[in-house]
Write a protein that holds these residues in place. Structure first.
Motif, PDB file in Angstrom:
ATOM      1  N   LEU A 178     -36.251 -15.162 -27.015  1.00 58.21           N
ATOM      2  CA  LEU A 178     -37.188 -14.424 -26.171  1.00 58.21           C
ATOM      3  C   LEU A 178     -36.805 -14.526 -24.690  1.00 58.21           C
ATOM      4  CD1 LEU A 178     -40.656 -15.286 -27.757  1.00 58.21           C
ATOM      5  CD2 LEU A 178     -39.843 -12.976 -27.247  1.00 58.21           C
ATOM      6  N   VAL A 179     -36.638 -15.757 -24.212  1.00 59.17           N
ATOM      7  CA  VAL A 179     -36.356 -15.976 -22.795  1.00 59.17           C
ATOM      8  C   VAL A 179     -34.947 -15.509 -22.444  1.00 59.17           C
ATOM      9  CG1 VAL A 179     -36.095 -17.738 -21.006  1.00 59.17           C
ATOM     10  CG2 VAL A 179     -38.011 -17.873 -22.617  1.00 59.17           C
ATOM     11  N   GLY A 180     -33.968 -15.862 -23.290  1.00 60.02           N
ATOM     12  CA  GLY A 180     -32.586 -15.477 -23.017  1.00 60.02           C
ATOM     13  C   GLY A 180     -32.414 -13.980 -22.915  1.00 60.02           C
ATOM     14  N   GLY A 181     -33.089 -13.256 -23.796  1.00 61.26           N
ATOM     15  CA  GLY A 181     -32.991 -11.805 -23.761  1.00 61.26           C
ATOM     16  C   GLY A 181     -33.554 -11.204 -22.489  1.00 61.26           C
ATOM     17  N   ARG A 182     -34.501 -11.876 -21.883  1.00 63.95           N
ATOM     18  CA  ARG A 182     -35.105 -11.364 -20.651  1.00 63.95           C
ATOM     19  C   ARG A 182     -34.278 -11.668 -19.418  1.00 63.95           C
ATOM     20  NH1 ARG A 182     -41.643 -12.382 -20.794  1.00 63.95           N
ATOM     21  NH2 ARG A 182     -42.054 -11.472 -22.849  1.00 63.95           N
ATOM     22  N   VAL A 183     -33.647 -12.847 -19.377  1.00 66.52           N
ATOM     23  CA  VAL A 183     -33.095 -13.296 -18.099  1.00 66.52           C
ATOM     24  C   VAL A 183     -31.571 -13.324 -18.029  1.00 66.52           C
ATOM     25  CG1 VAL A 183     -35.170 -14.682 -17.682  1.00 66.52           C
ATOM     26  CG2 VAL A 183     -33.154 -15.771 -18.687  1.00 66.52           C
ATOM     27  N   ILE A 184     -30.859 -13.558 -19.130  1.00 69.85           N
ATOM     28  CA  ILE A 184     -29.416 -13.773 -19.021  1.00 69.85           C
ATOM     29  C   ILE A 184     -28.707 -12.520 -18.525  1.00 69.85           C
ATOM     30  CG2 ILE A 184     -27.298 -14.366 -20.248  1.00 69.85           C
ATOM     31  CD1 ILE A 184     -28.948 -16.182 -22.066  1.00 69.85           C
ATOM     32  N   ALA A 185     -29.007 -11.373 -19.129  1.00 66.37           N
ATOM     33  CA  ALA A 185     -28.363 -10.133 -18.685  1.00 66.37           C
ATOM     34  C   ALA A 185     -28.752  -9.809 -17.247  1.00 66.37           C
ATOM     35  CB  ALA A 185     -28.748  -8.986 -19.617  1.00 66.37           C
ATOM     36  N   MET A 186     -30.013 -10.039 -16.903  1.00 60.85           N
ATOM     37  CA  MET A 186     -30.482  -9.756 -15.540  1.00 60.85           C
ATOM     38  C   MET A 186     -29.808 -10.665 -14.525  1.00 60.85           C
ATOM     39  SD  MET A 186     -34.374 -10.014 -14.064  1.00 60.85           S
ATOM     40  CE  MET A 186     -34.424 -11.798 -14.316  1.00 60.85           C
TER      41      MET A 186
ATOM     42  N   LEU B 136     -23.413 -10.829 -10.178  1.00 60.01           N
ATOM     43  CA  LEU B 136     -22.047 -10.302 -10.132  1.00 60.01           C
ATOM     44  C   LEU B 136     -21.982  -8.854  -9.684  1.00 60.01           C
ATOM     45  CD1 LEU B 136     -20.648 -11.866 -13.447  1.00 60.01           C
ATOM     46  CD2 LEU B 136     -20.551 -12.785 -11.118  1.00 60.01           C
ATOM     47  N   GLY B 137     -23.129  -8.248  -9.419  1.00 57.80           N
ATOM     48  CA  GLY B 137     -23.143  -6.860  -8.970  1.00 57.80           C
ATOM     49  C   GLY B 137     -22.723  -5.881 -10.053  1.00 57.80           C
ATOM     50  N   LEU B 138     -23.013  -6.195 -11.289  1.00 53.89           N
ATOM     51  CA  LEU B 138     -22.654  -5.332 -12.411  1.00 53.89           C
ATOM     52  C   LEU B 138     -23.789  -4.359 -12.726  1.00 53.89           C
ATOM     53  CD1 LEU B 138     -21.213  -8.060 -14.838  1.00 53.89           C
ATOM     54  CD2 LEU B 138     -19.925  -6.592 -13.268  1.00 53.89           C
ATOM     55  N   THR B 139     -23.443  -3.277 -13.362  1.00 54.04           N
ATOM     56  CA  THR B 139     -24.454  -2.350 -13.865  1.00 54.04           C
ATOM     57  C   THR B 139     -24.938  -2.862 -15.210  1.00 54.04           C
ATOM     58  OG1 THR B 139     -23.410  -0.480 -12.747  1.00 54.04           O
ATOM     59  CG2 THR B 139     -24.953   0.020 -14.538  1.00 54.04           C
ATOM     60  N   ARG B 140     -26.206  -3.182 -15.284  1.00 50.09           N
ATOM     61  CA  ARG B 140     -26.762  -3.752 -16.508  1.00 50.09           C
ATOM     62  C   ARG B 140     -26.910  -2.681 -17.576  1.00 50.09           C
ATOM     63  NH1 ARG B 140     -32.732  -6.612 -16.912  1.00 50.09           N
ATOM     64  NH2 ARG B 140     -32.679  -7.068 -19.152  1.00 50.09           N
ATOM     65  N   LYS B 141     -26.373  -2.960 -18.762  1.00 50.05           N
ATOM     66  CA  LYS B 141     -26.531  -2.023 -19.868  1.00 50.05           C
ATOM     67  C   LYS B 141     -27.982  -2.024 -20.329  1.00 50.05           C
ATOM     68  CE  LYS B 141     -21.818  -2.562 -21.651  1.00 50.05           C
ATOM     69  NZ  LYS B 141     -20.987  -2.966 -22.827  1.00 50.05           N
ATOM     70  N   PRO B 142     -28.557  -0.856 -20.495  1.00 55.85           N
ATOM     71  CA  PRO B 142     -29.957  -0.817 -20.948  1.00 55.85           C
ATOM     72  C   PRO B 142     -30.059  -1.383 -22.366  1.00 55.85           C
ATOM     73  CG  PRO B 142     -28.993   1.382 -21.009  1.00 55.85           C
ATOM     74  CD  PRO B 142     -27.994   0.495 -20.320  1.00 55.85           C
ATOM     75  N   PRO B 143     -31.096  -2.174 -22.641  1.00 57.60           N
ATOM     76  CA  PRO B 143     -31.247  -2.732 -23.987  1.00 57.60           C
ATOM     77  C   PRO B 143     -31.471  -1.633 -25.028  1.00 57.60           C
ATOM     78  CG  PRO B 143     -33.218  -3.127 -22.669  1.00 57.60           C
ATOM     79  CD  PRO B 143     -32.188  -2.579 -21.740  1.00 57.60           C
ATOM     80  N   ILE B 144     -30.957  -1.868 -26.216  1.00 52.75           N
ATOM     81  CA  ILE B 144     -31.164  -0.952 -27.330  1.00 52.75           C
ATOM     82  C   ILE B 144     -32.410  -1.421 -28.082  1.00 52.75           C
ATOM     83  CG2 ILE B 144     -30.169  -0.024 -29.464  1.00 52.75           C
ATOM     84  CD1 ILE B 144     -27.402  -0.689 -28.291  1.00 52.75           C
ATOM     85  N   PRO B 145     -33.485  -0.653 -28.067  1.00 51.84           N
ATOM     86  CA  PRO B 145     -34.745  -1.127 -28.653  1.00 51.84           C
ATOM     87  C   PRO B 145     -34.614  -1.620 -30.094  1.00 51.84           C
ATOM     88  CG  PRO B 145     -35.115   0.883 -27.400  1.00 51.84           C
ATOM     89  CD  PRO B 145     -33.634   0.678 -27.442  1.00 51.84           C
TER      90      PRO B 145
ATOM     91  N   ALA C  94     -25.473 -11.954 -31.942  1.00 49.12           N
ATOM     92  CA  ALA C  94     -24.099 -11.917 -31.429  1.00 49.12           C
ATOM     93  C   ALA C  94     -23.817 -10.564 -30.776  1.00 49.12           C
ATOM     94  CB  ALA C  94     -23.115 -12.190 -32.560  1.00 49.12           C
ATOM     95  N   LEU C  95     -24.246  -9.482 -31.431  1.00 46.24           N
ATOM     96  CA  LEU C  95     -24.049  -8.148 -30.865  1.00 46.24           C
ATOM     97  C   LEU C  95     -24.873  -7.979 -29.596  1.00 46.24           C
ATOM     98  CD1 LEU C  95     -22.887  -5.300 -31.043  1.00 46.24           C
ATOM     99  CD2 LEU C  95     -24.775  -4.689 -32.575  1.00 46.24           C
ATOM    100  N   ARG C  96     -26.080  -8.490 -29.602  1.00 48.50           N
ATOM    101  CA  ARG C  96     -26.952  -8.393 -28.437  1.00 48.50           C
ATOM    102  C   ARG C  96     -26.318  -9.049 -27.210  1.00 48.50           C
ATOM    103  NH1 ARG C  96     -32.527 -11.799 -27.550  1.00 48.50           N
ATOM    104  NH2 ARG C  96     -33.748 -10.231 -26.437  1.00 48.50           N
ATOM    105  N   MET C  97     -25.827 -10.284 -27.373  1.00 48.37           N
ATOM    106  CA  MET C  97     -25.277 -10.992 -26.222  1.00 48.37           C
ATOM    107  C   MET C  97     -23.934 -10.405 -25.766  1.00 48.37           C
ATOM    108  SD  MET C  97     -23.688 -14.625 -27.410  1.00 48.37           S
ATOM    109  CE  MET C  97     -22.836 -14.689 -25.841  1.00 48.37           C
ATOM    110  N   SER C  98     -23.235  -9.713 -26.649  1.00 49.57           N
ATOM    111  CA  SER C  98     -21.952  -9.112 -26.263  1.00 49.57           C
ATOM    112  C   SER C  98     -22.127  -8.013 -25.219  1.00 49.57           C
ATOM    113  CB  SER C  98     -21.245  -8.544 -27.500  1.00 49.57           C
ATOM    114  OG  SER C  98     -21.912  -7.376 -27.981  1.00 49.57           O
TER     115      SER C  98
END
Length: 400
Positions: A191-199, A205-214, A257-261
């Motif tokens: 729950l927490v990792g999905g909210r904060v790690i990508a953000m 790093l100034g990257l464009t964040r990929k929108p999550p796939i619902p 694994a796919l989510r974090m990739s």
């Protein structure tokens, strides 16, 4: 009714201003002391005669002493940001911390007290945390955060079941309840990792964040939740087909694994506070896959559990505590000297204690020893850098 003069004085104490301060500090210190006791036990020295014996004490206290304190400290701090409402502080916060500390003392030094009394003191902590969370989330109408409340309640149930196992001398119940706690903490990490790690990664790093796939988000969370519910049934004495639980664990491993990739982890190698989070999350699909293989092969899931506990829980909590403790004390969010080493040691400890131990069981003694030593060094590095900031006021003079 007049407010006690002690209340505002307690609220002005830096350590009592938000839950992350006392709970992160005590959790890190407690984990080191616990590991020292465990290390001594493996070398034949009995430093404690705790409630339930040292084997029970070790697995219980790493989950409900160390991890529960970190989870509570994080959630009771984050809920203030999520809702915009003041979280627990001052006297009530110190009272909650005192309850946690009393449970640790009674677990280590039972002093002949009845087991039900020790259990009552210990089990009370998480329901109180859940109650505060529920009150703030409902008052703030931040319904997406309400999921943490039943997770905390079920974690309290797992704690209760472990104590019941001790009181009844039921080793199987103790083990199944401990496994339930591990999957519940894994659920919180998902729950927490999905909210904060990508953000965090995209922002730093100034990257464009990929929108999550619902659909992927739902599958990643839902599959872990169902695997946890299977374990809940097992802990309650309900038979669950091994293949069914293993199937959900495989789905959970692949989905996460796919989510974090998609979170840009390969770009984070220069930033330990980032790669520490990515690598810790990677141990979630690894541990879940190892758990499924253990079930299908008819073996115990101890190595898988340690992949989740050391690699996932221990590493992610270290990285999150390091980051949160800087941000919430108004300090620049940067990797302090040695924190990268600390995170690397945690990853090494997890690799040694899980996949390496499975492949080379003849070096069990070395993997146990090195894993314990690496954990202690890692958390001592954290304490060296963060004890001061956690005990001092914010550098911008604001509350919190």
């Amino acid at each position: 009714m007049q407010t006690s003069p002690a209340a505002p004085r307690l609220s002005r104490l830096p350590v009592a201003r938000l839950a992350f301060r006392p709970l992160f500090l005590l959790a890190a210190l407690f984990s080191v002391l616990s590991m020292v006791v465990w290390f001594a036990f493996w070398h034949g020295d009995i430093l404690l005669r705790p409630h339930g014996g040292l084997m029970f004490w070790h697995q219980h206290e790493m989950l409900f002493g160390f991890a529960a304190a970190v989870v509570a400290g994080f959630l009771l701090t984050a809920v203030q940001n999520w809702t915009g409402l003041p979280s627990l502080r001052g006297g009530p916060l110190l009272g909650l911390v005192a309850l946690w500390l009393a449970a640790r003392i009674l677990m280590a030094f039972p002093m002949g007290l009845p087991g039900w009394l020790i259990a009552a003191v210990d089990v009370a902590f998480l329901p109180l945390v859940a109650g505060v969370m529920a009150q703030l989330v409902i008052a703030g109408k931040r319904w997406r955060n309400l999921l943490f409340v039943p997770a905390l309640a079920l974690l309290a149930l797992a704690n209760l079941l472990m104590h019941v196992g001790v009181l009844k001398g039921n080793a199987l119940l103790i083990r199944e309840a401990a496994y339930l706690a591990v999957l519940l903490i894994t659920l919180v990490m998902v729950l927490v990792g999905g909210r904060v790690i990508a953000m965090f990664t995209a922002n730093r790093l100034g990257l464009t964040r990929k929108p999550p796939i619902p659909a992927l988000e739902l599958l990643s969370l839902g599959s872990v939740m169902v695997a946890m519910l299977c374990q809940l049934l097992l802990a309650c004495g309900v038979a669950v087909p091994t293949e069914l639980q293993a199937g959900f664990l495989v789905v959970a491993a692949l989905a996460n694994a796919l989510r974090m990739s998609r979170w840009g982890g390969l770009h984070s190698w220069r930033e330990p506070l980032l790669w520490g989070l990515h690598l810790s999350y990677a141990f979630i699909p690894l541990g879940l896959a190892m758990w499924a293989l253990a079930l299908l092969s008819g073996s115990r899931a101890e190595a898988a559990v340690h992949a989740l506990v050391i690699g996932g829980m221990g590493t992610m909590m270290l990285a999150m505590m390091a980051r949160v403790s800087l941000g919430h004390t108004a300090r620049p969010i940067r990797t302090l000297p040695g924190i990268g080493v600390a995170l690397g040691l945690m990853v090494a400890a997890a690799v040694l204690r899980a996949p390496v131990l499975v492949l080379f069981p003849q070096i069990t003694h070395w993997t146990y020893n090195l894993g314990i030593i690496f954990w202690c060094i890692a958390y001592l590095i954290f304490l060296f850098h963060y004890t001061g900031p956690l005990l001092k006021a914010r550098i911008d003079g604001k509350d919190g």
